[in-house]
Design an enzyme around this catalytic site. Sequence first.
Site, PDB file in Angstrom:
ATOM      1  N   CYS A  93      50.207  -6.475 -65.239  1.00 37.92           N
ATOM      2  CA  CYS A  93      51.326  -5.198 -66.346  1.00 37.92           C
ATOM      3  C   CYS A  93      51.456  -5.666 -67.399  1.00 37.92           C
ATOM      4  CB  CYS A  93      52.306  -5.543 -65.187  1.00 37.92           C
ATOM      5  SG  CYS A  93      53.983  -3.476 -64.953  1.00 37.92           S
ATOM      6  N   HIS A 130      51.644  -6.140 -59.287  1.00 34.15           N
ATOM      7  CA  HIS A 130      52.218  -6.775 -59.824  1.00 34.15           C
ATOM      8  C   HIS A 130      52.181  -7.725 -58.193  1.00 34.15           C
ATOM      9  CE1 HIS A 130      54.793  -7.002 -63.222  1.00 34.15           C
ATOM     10  NE2 HIS A 130      54.814  -5.002 -63.008  1.00 34.15           N
ATOM     11  N   GLU A 142      52.799 -10.997 -57.579  1.00 39.40           N
ATOM     12  CA  GLU A 142      53.898 -11.790 -57.228  1.00 39.40           C
ATOM     13  C   GLU A 142      55.230 -10.873 -56.425  1.00 39.40           C
ATOM     14  OE1 GLU A 142      55.271  -9.955 -61.419  1.00 39.40           O
ATOM     15  OE2 GLU A 142      52.833 -10.247 -60.008  1.00 39.40           O
TER      16      GLU A 142
END
Length: 252
Positions: free
Chosen positions: A113, A199, A201
């Site tokens: 990002c 993202h 994660e």
Amino acid sequence: MHTPLRIAVLECDTPVDGVNRRYNGYGGVFQVLLKAGAISLNQPERLDPATGLEVTAWDIVNDDKYPKLEDIDAVLLTGSKYNSYDNTPWIIRLVEFTQQVLAQDRVRLLGICFGHQILGRALGSKVGKSDQGWEISVCDMDLTDQGKQLFGRDKIRIQQMHQDIVYEYPPNVTPLGSSPRCAVQGMYSPRRFITVQGHPEFTGDIITEIIQIRAKQGIFTELQAQDALARANNEHDGVNIAVVFLKFLLED
């Protein structure tokens, strides 16, 4: 026995309170993702999930300390609420450090990002706010031919949380994919770097907490928030993306 893969996570922000308490910063969030990737990779002779990862966290916003390149194998630039195109001292320092990593050929880069945008900026591309507005929650990323080859699928689903973008691919960079709201969704250079605008994660719980907080702050309209929350727990390819990251870091 292989030496651990030494990954320095440059924390470009502090997570929202609930996430920060659970994970102890973005270093902790990525520790969980990368371990899940190592388990899914299922090649303990190359990367043992228990002993093969040495993840360190560096708070580069509040503390101007960076890892020495000779002490690490990879740098991971996290997401952030800050703007990648600002000229605050710590962001200028981060761009310069990224250029330092790009100037050598051993330590590799992962950009997520804001980190994807910083790498684009370090390579000379324009970064800034999109005229397409926010891209939030689980979205499809359409892959290029090279992206399909790298990820082993026709498209990937990934959590998103951005309105800033890289406007165009830097020279000599392999495009990985796009979405209707963002033409530059991922960049790749063999043995040098790989980035994604999304993202991998973020879990459903993490993205839900961020959406709810930003809706209360008036950053998202109620309609935006409800639409995003409806997709927050959709299946996504975060762990599969982590596997690709680890294969990239392990590649000779």
